[in-house]
Motif scaffolding. Structure first.
Motif, PDB file in Angstrom:
ATOM      1  N   GLY A  56       0.819  -1.203   0.000  1.00 56.81           N
ATOM      2  CA  GLY A  56       0.000   0.000   0.000  1.00 56.81           C
ATOM      3  C   GLY A  56       0.849   1.247   0.000  1.00 56.81           C
ATOM      4  N   MET A  57       0.210   2.349   0.424  1.00 58.27           N
ATOM      5  CA  MET A  57       0.901   3.633   0.376  1.00 58.27           C
ATOM      6  C   MET A  57       0.439   4.521   1.514  1.00 58.27           C
ATOM      7  SD  MET A  57      -1.040   5.435  -2.740  1.00 58.27           S
ATOM      8  CE  MET A  57      -2.783   5.171  -2.918  1.00 58.27           C
ATOM      9  N   GLU A  75      -2.469  -5.792   8.368  1.00 55.85           N
ATOM     10  CA  GLU A  75      -3.889  -5.636   8.062  1.00 55.85           C
ATOM     11  C   GLU A  75      -4.215  -5.816   6.581  1.00 55.85           C
ATOM     12  OE1 GLU A  75      -5.398  -2.096   9.957  1.00 55.85           O
ATOM     13  OE2 GLU A  75      -4.066  -2.417  11.669  1.00 55.85           O
ATOM     14  N   ARG A  76      -3.248  -5.585   5.706  1.00 59.95           N
ATOM     15  CA  ARG A  76      -3.426  -5.726   4.266  1.00 59.95           C
ATOM     16  C   ARG A  76      -4.761  -5.148   3.788  1.00 59.95           C
ATOM     17  NH1 ARG A  76       0.820  -9.178   2.385  1.00 59.95           N
ATOM     18  NH2 ARG A  76       1.924  -9.929   4.205  1.00 59.95           N
ATOM     19  N   PRO A  77      -4.960  -3.838   4.011  1.00 55.82           N
ATOM     20  CA  PRO A  77      -6.239  -3.231   3.626  1.00 55.82           C
ATOM     21  C   PRO A  77      -6.454  -3.286   2.124  1.00 55.82           C
ATOM     22  CG  PRO A  77      -4.643  -1.545   4.210  1.00 55.82           C
ATOM     23  CD  PRO A  77      -4.009  -2.873   4.535  1.00 55.82           C
ATOM     24  N   ALA A  78      -7.672  -3.581   1.732  1.00 52.51           N
ATOM     25  CA  ALA A  78      -8.003  -3.684   0.306  1.00 52.51           C
ATOM     26  C   ALA A  78      -7.759  -2.372  -0.432  1.00 52.51           C
ATOM     27  CB  ALA A  78      -9.457  -4.119   0.141  1.00 52.51           C
ATOM     28  N   THR A  79      -7.871  -1.257   0.277  1.00 49.40           N
ATOM     29  CA  THR A  79      -7.666   0.055  -0.345  1.00 49.40           C
ATOM     30  C   THR A  79      -6.195   0.380  -0.545  1.00 49.40           C
ATOM     31  OG1 THR A  79      -7.597   1.163   1.796  1.00 49.40           O
ATOM     32  CG2 THR A  79      -9.765   0.989   0.696  1.00 49.40           C
ATOM     33  N   GLY A  80      -5.303  -0.364   0.140  1.00 52.11           N
ATOM     34  CA  GLY A  80      -3.880  -0.070   0.051  1.00 52.11           C
ATOM     35  C   GLY A  80      -3.484   1.192   0.788  1.00 52.11           C
TER      36      GLY A  80
END
Length: 149
Positions: free
Chosen positions: A69-70, A135-140
């Motif tokens: 992610g960022m 957490e590896r959020p889907a939104t990154g």
């Protein structure tokens, strides 16, 4: 007002329950631990940036295995409107040997047990990178609770 954009790429390297970190001089003295990585050179791909920076700061050759992610930071001062974009990759060690950077932005690199990392003096990006890794959020995007830099 001058506008400034900085793009950087960082690596989360976890091996045998330990996180690879680099040590950097802290503003005002002392040291703080950072994720290996750094600023992208003009025309450079962020993937290549993280590979280059990890080798420079730690001696290891890495293969980024995924973009986690960022994080985006925006700061205003009287003279500069600054935005920083940090890309965080998960990476695995593929070669090289641990060594310290000379004449660079860091002075050493070391593996730290994940359960003791929070006891170190860390830059905020370490916590943000670990949040992305865990957490590896889907939104990154870095979860809002971590976006306090």
């Amino acid at each position: 007002m001058r506008k400034n954009l900085r793009v950087a790429a960082y690596a989360i390297c976890v091996r045998d329950g330990q996180l690879l970190l680099a040590r950097s001089p802290a503003p005002g003295g002392g040291f703080e631990w950072v994720l290996p990585g750094g600023g992208m050179e003009h025309g450079e791909d962020p993937y290549d940036t993280v590979v280059r920076e990890v080798e420079e700061e730690t001696g290891y050759l890495v293969e980024p295995t995924g973009l986690l992610g960022m994080d985006s930071v925006h700061r205003l001062s009287r003279a500069v409107d600054h935005q920083g974009l940090a890309l965080v990759y998960e990476a695995r060690i593929t070669g090289g040997e641990l060594r310290y950077e000379t004449n660079g932005s860091t002075d050493m690199a070391a593996w730290h047990p994940l359960d003791t990392v929070t006891g170190l003096t860390l830059v905020p990006m370490v916590g943000k990178g670990l949040a992305l890794w865990r957490e590896r959020p889907a939104t990154g995007r870095v979860p809002r609770k971590m976006n306090t830099e």
